[in-house]
Design a protein around this motif. Structure first.
Motif, short mmCIF file in Angstrom:
data_model
loop_
_atom_site.label_atom_id
_atom_site.label_comp_id
_atom_site.label_asym_id
_atom_site.label_seq_id
_atom_site.Cartn_x
_atom_site.Cartn_y
_atom_site.Cartn_z
N GLU A 1 9.04 -2.18 -2.77
CA GLU A 1 8.00 -1.63 -3.63
C GLU A 1 7.63 -2.55 -5.16
O GLU A 1 6.53 -2.66 -5.31
CB GLU A 1 8.17 0.01 -3.95
CG GLU A 1 8.17 0.90 -2.70
CD GLU A 1 8.47 2.11 -2.87
OE1 GLU A 1 8.87 2.72 -4.14
OE2 GLU A 1 8.36 3.11 -1.98
N ASP A 2 8.85 -2.71 -5.56
CA ASP A 2 8.70 -3.48 -6.61
C ASP A 2 7.98 -4.83 -6.41
O ASP A 2 7.30 -5.19 -7.51
CB ASP A 2 10.04 -3.71 -7.46
CG ASP A 2 10.76 -2.51 -7.88
OD1 ASP A 2 9.92 -1.52 -8.14
OD2 ASP A 2 12.04 -2.34 -8.08
N ASP A 3 8.60 -5.47 -5.32
CA ASP A 3 7.93 -6.84 -4.99
C ASP A 3 6.25 -6.57 -4.85
O ASP A 3 5.52 -7.63 -5.17
CB ASP A 3 8.42 -7.31 -3.72
CG ASP A 3 9.91 -7.85 -3.94
OD1 ASP A 3 10.18 -8.10 -5.17
OD2 ASP A 3 10.58 -8.06 -3.13
N GLU A 4 5.91 -5.42 -4.16
CA GLU A 4 4.53 -5.25 -3.92
C GLU A 4 3.61 -5.10 -5.23
O GLU A 4 2.44 -5.27 -5.35
CB GLU A 4 4.22 -4.10 -3.25
CG GLU A 4 4.97 -4.16 -1.65
CD GLU A 4 4.62 -2.82 -1.08
OE1 GLU A 4 4.32 -1.92 -1.25
OE2 GLU A 4 5.03 -2.78 0.40
N VAL A 5 4.54 -4.68 -6.33
CA VAL A 5 3.83 -4.35 -7.59
C VAL A 5 3.69 -5.82 -8.34
O VAL A 5 2.82 -6.12 -9.09
CB VAL A 5 4.62 -3.26 -8.39
CG1 VAL A 5 3.88 -3.30 -9.73
CG2 VAL A 5 4.31 -1.94 -7.91
N LYS B 1 0.48 -9.22 -9.46
CA LYS B 1 0.44 -9.52 -10.92
C LYS B 1 0.49 -11.14 -11.14
O LYS B 1 -0.02 -11.76 -11.95
CB LYS B 1 1.47 -8.87 -11.91
CG LYS B 1 1.08 -7.53 -11.94
CD LYS B 1 2.17 -6.56 -12.92
CE LYS B 1 1.83 -5.39 -12.99
NZ LYS B 1 2.86 -4.63 -13.96
N GLU B 2 1.55 -11.80 -10.41
CA GLU B 2 2.01 -13.23 -10.31
C GLU B 2 0.75 -13.99 -9.62
O GLU B 2 0.43 -14.84 -10.25
CB GLU B 2 3.31 -13.46 -9.79
CG GLU B 2 4.36 -12.98 -10.25
CD GLU B 2 5.82 -13.17 -9.69
OE1 GLU B 2 5.62 -13.98 -8.73
OE2 GLU B 2 6.86 -13.01 -10.07
N ILE B 3 0.11 -13.64 -8.82
CA ILE B 3 -0.92 -14.19 -8.40
C ILE B 3 -2.14 -14.01 -9.01
O ILE B 3 -2.70 -15.10 -9.23
CB ILE B 3 -1.45 -13.66 -6.75
CG1 ILE B 3 -0.23 -13.62 -5.74
CG2 ILE B 3 -2.52 -13.81 -6.34
CD1 ILE B 3 -0.40 -12.84 -4.42
N SER B 4 -2.44 -12.99 -9.92
CA SER B 4 -3.39 -12.88 -10.69
C SER B 4 -3.34 -14.01 -11.81
O SER B 4 -4.38 -14.65 -12.45
CB SER B 4 -3.70 -11.63 -11.24
OG SER B 4 -4.74 -11.38 -12.37
N GLU B 5 -2.00 -13.86 -12.52
CA GLU B 5 -1.71 -14.93 -13.46
C GLU B 5 -2.02 -16.42 -12.90
O GLU B 5 -2.48 -17.19 -14.03
CB GLU B 5 -0.43 -14.59 -13.90
CG GLU B 5 0.12 -15.35 -14.98
CD GLU B 5 -0.48 -14.94 -16.35
OE1 GLU B 5 -0.46 -15.91 -17.09
OE2 GLU B 5 -0.95 -13.90 -16.47
N LYS B 6 -1.43 -16.77 -11.95
CA LYS B 6 -1.63 -18.13 -11.40
C LYS B 6 -3.09 -18.36 -11.26
O LYS B 6 -3.42 -19.53 -11.49
CB LYS B 6 -0.72 -18.10 -10.00
CG LYS B 6 0.64 -18.19 -10.17
CD LYS B 6 1.32 -19.19 -11.08
CE LYS B 6 2.77 -18.94 -11.31
NZ LYS B 6 3.33 -20.01 -12.07
#
Length: 234
Positions: free
Chosen positions: A92-96, A100-105
């Protein structure tokens, strides 16, 4: 004299096996007691002989030791049950975290393309400029290397083609020279002498030569002289 090392395997002789069991059992119980005294450890030892006879040692007591063992086993079982829950929490933590990382990249990529620059500070803009300069220099260096390799390849290919062309010209000259040697023309004097010996006139010889050469030679305009073959008329 050193004692012979006994090979560890089942003793076939029943009497020897029972004697060895009695000796080793006493030694094992003694070692358990020493471990309790020397190390202040709680030790429980349960032994069943081949005939089913029970031998035991416990410190402080067998009942207390069995209670501790049961409690410890239940805790381990509970930990095993909780492990899938921990794995689920990590998923679940990875899904959250991943969105966010994809949006930042994606935002960083758009900024490298020159978009969404209004909210950046001067330091962030300078850092972005440095990244772009570094990337541009690497792109230009790679492009120059590609051009250099392509030019070298074309030069080598051109040199090979010129060499092949030179060899072909040499082969054509050799073939042409060979044909000329096979079709050498007959000398005019030799031809006339041959026909005169055969009783032919010079005019017939001349006619034959014209027919071989596809007609008489062309006379140039304004020329007073011409080449005539045969005897002069009286």
């Amino acid at each position: 004299m050193a004692r012979e090392k006994i090979k560890i395997k089942k003793i076939d002789n029943k009497t020897s096996r029972q004697v060895t069991f009695s000796k080793r059992r006493r030694g094992l119980l003694k070692k358990a007691q020493e471990l309790t005294v020397l190390c202040d450890a709680d030790v429980a030892l349960i032994i069943f002989s081949a005939t089913g006879k029970l031998f035991e040692f416990a410190s402080p007591s067998m009942q207390e030791m069995l209670g501790k063992y049961k409690h410890h086993s239940n805790n381990n079982l509970q930990d095993d049950v909780n492990e899938p829950c921990l794995d689920l929490q990590l998923v679940e933590d990875d899904e959250v975290r991943l969105p966010k990382e994809i949006s930042e990249k994606d935002r960083e990529m758009r900024q490298l393309q020159g978009h969404d620059l209004q909210g950046l500070t001067i330091d962030e803009l300078e850092n972005l400029e440095s990244l772009l300069h570094g990337g541009l220099s690497r792109v230009l260096q790679t492009k120059d290397e590609k051009f250099g390799n392509e030019i070298s390849y074309l030069q080598e290919k051109g040199a090979k083609l010129m060499e092949e062309n030179k060899l072909l010209k040499q082969q054509m000259m050799m073939i042409s020279n060979g044909k000329q040697l096979q079709t050498m023309p007959v000398e005019v004097d030799d031809l006339m002498n041959t026909h005169e010996e055969a009783g032919q006139s010079s005019e017939s010889v001349t006619t034959n030569m014209y027919s071989c050469n596809s007609g008489p030679p062309t006379e140039d305009d304004g020329s007073d002289t011409s080449l005539k073959l045969g005897l002069p008329f009286n």
